[in-house]
Design a protein around this motif. Structure first.
Motif, PDB file in Angstrom:
ATOM      1  N   ARG A   2       9.921  -0.190  12.154  1.00 54.40           N
ATOM      2  CA  ARG A   2       9.391   1.116  12.539  1.00 54.40           C
ATOM      3  C   ARG A   2       7.915   1.054  12.920  1.00 54.40           C
ATOM      4  NH1 ARG A   2       9.455   6.544   8.719  1.00 54.40           N
ATOM      5  NH2 ARG A   2       9.273   8.041  10.431  1.00 54.40           N
ATOM      6  N   ALA A   3       7.124   0.341  12.146  1.00 57.08           N
ATOM      7  CA  ALA A   3       5.677   0.306  12.409  1.00 57.08           C
ATOM      8  C   ALA A   3       5.025  -0.940  11.818  1.00 57.08           C
ATOM      9  CB  ALA A   3       5.013   1.555  11.838  1.00 57.08           C
ATOM     10  N   ILE A   4       3.887  -1.307  12.390  1.00 61.82           N
ATOM     11  CA  ILE A   4       3.030  -2.344  11.817  1.00 61.82           C
ATOM     12  C   ILE A   4       1.875  -1.624  11.145  1.00 61.82           C
ATOM     13  CG2 ILE A   4       1.532  -4.303  12.306  1.00 61.82           C
ATOM     14  CD1 ILE A   4       3.237  -4.703  14.903  1.00 61.82           C
ATOM     15  N   ASP A   5       1.770  -1.823   9.854  1.00 64.61           N
ATOM     16  CA  ASP A   5       0.705  -1.185   9.086  1.00 64.61           C
ATOM     17  C   ASP A   5      -0.465  -2.167   9.009  1.00 64.61           C
ATOM     18  OD1 ASP A   5      -0.947  -0.051   7.188  1.00 64.61           O
ATOM     19  OD2 ASP A   5       0.704   0.584   5.876  1.00 64.61           O
ATOM     20  N   VAL A   6      -1.534  -1.896   9.758  1.00 66.00           N
ATOM     21  CA  VAL A   6      -2.627  -2.879   9.866  1.00 66.00           C
ATOM     22  C   VAL A   6      -3.649  -2.769   8.735  1.00 66.00           C
ATOM     23  CG1 VAL A   6      -2.415  -2.888  12.395  1.00 66.00           C
ATOM     24  CG2 VAL A   6      -4.234  -1.529  11.326  1.00 66.00           C
ATOM     25  N   HIS A   7      -3.402  -1.888   7.761  1.00 64.81           N
ATOM     26  CA  HIS A   7      -4.426  -1.668   6.723  1.00 64.81           C
ATOM     27  C   HIS A   7      -3.757  -1.459   5.358  1.00 64.81           C
ATOM     28  CE1 HIS A   7      -8.723  -0.138   5.995  1.00 64.81           C
ATOM     29  NE2 HIS A   7      -8.137  -0.144   4.799  1.00 64.81           N
ATOM     30  N   VAL A   8      -3.547  -2.562   4.643  1.00 67.62           N
ATOM     31  CA  VAL A   8      -2.790  -2.532   3.383  1.00 67.62           C
ATOM     32  C   VAL A   8      -3.572  -3.234   2.277  1.00 67.62           C
ATOM     33  CG1 VAL A   8      -0.686  -3.374   2.244  1.00 67.62           C
ATOM     34  CG2 VAL A   8      -0.581  -2.531   4.607  1.00 67.62           C
ATOM     35  N   HIS A   9      -3.779  -2.547   1.169  1.00 66.77           N
ATOM     36  CA  HIS A   9      -4.395  -3.189   0.003  1.00 66.77           C
ATOM     37  C   HIS A   9      -3.278  -3.620  -0.939  1.00 66.77           C
ATOM     38  CE1 HIS A   9      -8.399  -1.956   1.265  1.00 66.77           C
ATOM     39  NE2 HIS A   9      -7.860  -0.806   1.598  1.00 66.77           N
ATOM     40  N   PRO A  10      -3.082  -4.927  -1.118  1.00 66.87           N
ATOM     41  CA  PRO A  10      -1.971  -5.415  -1.944  1.00 66.87           C
ATOM     42  C   PRO A  10      -2.297  -5.259  -3.426  1.00 66.87           C
ATOM     43  CG  PRO A  10      -3.243  -7.270  -1.102  1.00 66.87           C
ATOM     44  CD  PRO A  10      -3.888  -6.035  -0.553  1.00 66.87           C
ATOM     45  N   MET A  11      -2.063  -4.058  -3.949  1.00 66.48           N
ATOM     46  CA  MET A  11      -2.582  -3.685  -5.270  1.00 66.48           C
ATOM     47  C   MET A  11      -1.760  -4.287  -6.418  1.00 66.48           C
ATOM     48  SD  MET A  11      -5.167  -2.146  -6.512  1.00 66.48           S
ATOM     49  CE  MET A  11      -5.857  -1.335  -5.074  1.00 66.48           C
ATOM     50  N   ASN A  12      -1.763  -5.612  -6.509  1.00 71.30           N
ATOM     51  CA  ASN A  12      -1.143  -6.268  -7.668  1.00 71.30           C
ATOM     52  C   ASN A  12      -2.212  -6.426  -8.757  1.00 71.30           C
ATOM     53  OD1 ASN A  12      -2.715  -8.433  -6.853  1.00 71.30           O
ATOM     54  ND2 ASN A  12      -1.016  -9.543  -5.882  1.00 71.30           N
ATOM     55  N   ALA A  13      -1.854  -7.095  -9.854  1.00 75.20           N
ATOM     56  CA  ALA A  13      -2.787  -7.176 -10.991  1.00 75.20           C
ATOM     57  C   ALA A  13      -4.088  -7.869 -10.587  1.00 75.20           C
ATOM     58  CB  ALA A  13      -2.117  -7.903 -12.145  1.00 75.20           C
ATOM     59  N   ALA A  14      -3.993  -8.942  -9.804  1.00 78.62           N
ATOM     60  CA  ALA A  14      -5.196  -9.691  -9.412  1.00 78.62           C
ATOM     61  C   ALA A  14      -6.102  -8.845  -8.514  1.00 78.62           C
ATOM     62  CB  ALA A  14      -4.796 -10.979  -8.691  1.00 78.62           C
ATOM     63  N   TYR A  15      -5.493  -8.087  -7.626  1.00 81.16           N
ATOM     64  CA  TYR A  15      -6.277  -7.246  -6.715  1.00 81.16           C
ATOM     65  C   TYR A  15      -6.962  -6.131  -7.504  1.00 81.16           C
ATOM     66  CZ  TYR A  15      -7.491  -5.194  -2.198  1.00 81.16           C
ATOM     67  OH  TYR A  15      -8.175  -4.734  -1.102  1.00 81.16           O
ATOM     68  N   ALA A  16      -6.218  -5.529  -8.431  1.00 82.30           N
ATOM     69  CA  ALA A  16      -6.788  -4.449  -9.254  1.00 82.30           C
ATOM     70  C   ALA A  16      -7.952  -4.974 -10.086  1.00 82.30           C
ATOM     71  CB  ALA A  16      -5.708  -3.847 -10.144  1.00 82.30           C
ATOM     72  N   GLU A  17      -7.812  -6.192 -10.580  1.00 81.37           N
ATOM     73  CA  GLU A  17      -8.886  -6.771 -11.387  1.00 81.37           C
ATOM     74  C   GLU A  17     -10.128  -7.016 -10.529  1.00 81.37           C
ATOM     75  OE1 GLU A  17      -7.815 -10.324 -13.656  1.00 81.37           O
ATOM     76  OE2 GLU A  17      -9.970 -10.791 -13.627  1.00 81.37           O
ATOM     77  N   ALA A  18      -9.927  -7.498  -9.314  1.00 78.28           N
ATOM     78  CA  ALA A  18     -11.056  -7.753  -8.417  1.00 78.28           C
ATOM     79  C   ALA A  18     -11.816  -6.464  -8.111  1.00 78.28           C
ATOM     80  CB  ALA A  18     -10.567  -8.405  -7.120  1.00 78.28           C
ATOM     81  N   SER A  19     -11.084  -5.344  -8.067  1.00 77.46           N
ATOM     82  CA  SER A  19     -11.707  -4.047  -7.776  1.00 77.46           C
ATOM     83  C   SER A  19     -12.234  -3.379  -9.038  1.00 77.46           C
ATOM     84  CB  SER A  19     -10.684  -3.113  -7.116  1.00 77.46           C
ATOM     85  OG  SER A  19      -9.784  -3.802  -6.296  1.00 77.46           O
ATOM     86  N   GLY A  20     -12.323  -4.133 -10.120  1.00 81.32           N
ATOM     87  CA  GLY A  20     -12.665  -3.606 -11.442  1.00 81.32           C
ATOM     88  C   GLY A  20     -13.772  -2.572 -11.519  1.00 81.32           C
ATOM     89  N   PRO A  21     -14.951  -2.829 -10.928  1.00 84.47           N
ATOM     90  CA  PRO A  21     -16.093  -1.931 -11.162  1.00 84.47           C
ATOM     91  C   PRO A  21     -15.875  -0.497 -10.674  1.00 84.47           C
ATOM     92  CG  PRO A  21     -16.801  -3.976 -10.117  1.00 84.47           C
ATOM     93  CD  PRO A  21     -15.316  -3.998 -10.150  1.00 84.47           C
ATOM     94  N   PHE A  22     -14.972  -0.282  -9.721  1.00 86.04           N
ATOM     95  CA  PHE A  22     -14.786   1.096  -9.253  1.00 86.04           C
ATOM     96  C   PHE A  22     -13.338   1.544  -9.365  1.00 86.04           C
ATOM     97  CE2 PHE A  22     -13.136  -0.870  -5.571  1.00 86.04           C
ATOM     98  CZ  PHE A  22     -13.979  -1.931  -5.300  1.00 86.04           C
ATOM     99  N   MET A  23     -12.543   0.757 -10.094  1.00 87.55           N
ATOM    100  CA  MET A  23     -11.120   1.056 -10.217  1.00 87.55           C
ATOM    101  C   MET A  23     -10.883   2.407 -10.891  1.00 87.55           C
ATOM    102  SD  MET A  23      -8.706  -0.339  -9.032  1.00 87.55           S
ATOM    103  CE  MET A  23      -6.969  -0.190  -9.063  1.00 87.55           C
ATOM    104  N   GLU A  24     -11.673   2.635 -11.981  1.00 94.24           N
ATOM    105  CA  GLU A  24     -11.485   3.866 -12.744  1.00 94.24           C
ATOM    106  C   GLU A  24     -11.736   5.082 -11.853  1.00 94.24           C
ATOM    107  OE1 GLU A  24     -13.488   3.207 -16.670  1.00 94.24           O
ATOM    108  OE2 GLU A  24     -13.627   5.412 -16.467  1.00 94.24           O
TER     109      GLU A  24
END
Ligand SMILES: [Zn+2]
Length: 296
Positions: A2-24
């Motif tokens: 249906r579509a190509i989504d060119v902007h995806v944040h793969p929000m798995n545990a490692a990605y969430a941890e990397a975003s730690g300082p502003f995750m909350e």
């Protein structure tokens, strides 16, 4: 597909941890939609919605702290789920200097990533600042596109001082415009509609052949009307579909855009044709589609 989504944040545990300082703060803003989930859940979302994903790594250590969701980890998603993830957008903190340039070259040439993403407010840098020109020079010579965040950001929104992130770095003129002018063969995608400078972004995209726009992060309902107008007219060949998953689901975004009642042909350009041409994706999409046929 249906579509190509060119902007995806793969929000798995490692990605969430990397975003730690502003995750909350992000969790508050997005009412929990940024919760970490297994890769299988992300993959199932994209299979269900019949979309392909171009995912993004994360590296903003100097501007925001946190850790890195590495280009290797990103490449691993494409290796493990070739029916969902096209080669993605790597990320290298622009403050890493010469070592960063080596990392970029390794990410594109060695790991086979498609291009690189930048988030100027969170990475605390002005793309048009000449000290960062070696990055654009390298990307241009590699023939790889850059995705550059444009306009306000949800990261830090509603927090004291916006968590210190400065929106001025994401203003299209001079940032995108100068870089596009000085690197005319650099393929630049502005991420998001650039609000509150949407008209500036439209002007840059019309003036500079090498600048396109991804529409991620905004539902059509709230989308800036001037860009909604031009994406059916002057910019119909320069606008790419993106959701900003997990903030939005790709299928729901597709549904809502289809309900806008655009004239025939516009939705096809928006959902896939423009991305395939601008990002040179035809062989990658062919491979992914063949892999998907085996999964379903
Ligand atoms: Zn995003």
């Amino acid at each position: 597909m249906r579509a190509i989504d060119v902007h995806v944040h793969p929000m798995n545990a490692a990605y969430a941890e990397a975003s730690g300082p502003f995750m909350e703060a992000a969790q508050r803003m997005f009412k929990g939609r940024f919760a970490a989930r297994p890769d299988e859940t992300i993959v199932a979302d994209f299979r269900r919605d019949d979309c392909l994903a171009i995912a993004i790594a994360w590296d903003a250590e100097h501007g925001a702290g946190g850790s890195v969701f590495t280009n290797e980890q990103l490449a691993g998603l494409t290796r493990d789920y070739p029916d969902v993830f096209l080669p993605g957008w790597g990320m290298v903190d622009p403050w890493r200097g010469r070592k960063g340039l080596e990392e970029i070259e390794h990410a594109i040439r060695g790991l086979g990533l498609m291009g690189m993403k930048y988030q100027p407010p969170v990475q605390a840098f002005a793309p048009a600042d000449r000290q960062f020109y070696p990055i654009w020079d390298l990307m241009q010579s590699l023939g790889a596109p850059v995705l550059i965040h444009c306009g306000t950001t949800a990261i830090g929104a509603g927090e004291p001082g916006g968590l210190g992130f400065k929106l001025d770095y994401a203003r299209p003129i001079p940032n995108l415009d100068n870089v596009a002018a000085d690197f005319p063969r650099l393929n630049i995608i502005a991420a998001h509609p650039g609000w509150p400078w949407t008209d500036e972004l439209i002007a840059v995209a019309i003036h500079k052949k090498n600048v396109s726009i991804d529409i991620s992060g905004w539902s059509p309902k709230y989308f800036p009307p001037t860009l909604k107008h031009d994406m059916q007219r002057r910019l119909q060949d320069k606008v790419l579909f993106g959701s900003d998953y997990p903030g939005w689901s790709p299928g729901q975004c597709c549904d809502e855009w289809e309900m806008e009642g655009f004239k025939p042909g516009i939705i096809e350009k928006l959902f896939s044709e423009n991305a395939i041409r601008i990002l040179n994706l035809s062989s990658a999409v062919e491979k992914a589609t063949a892999a998907r046929a085996k999964v379903v």
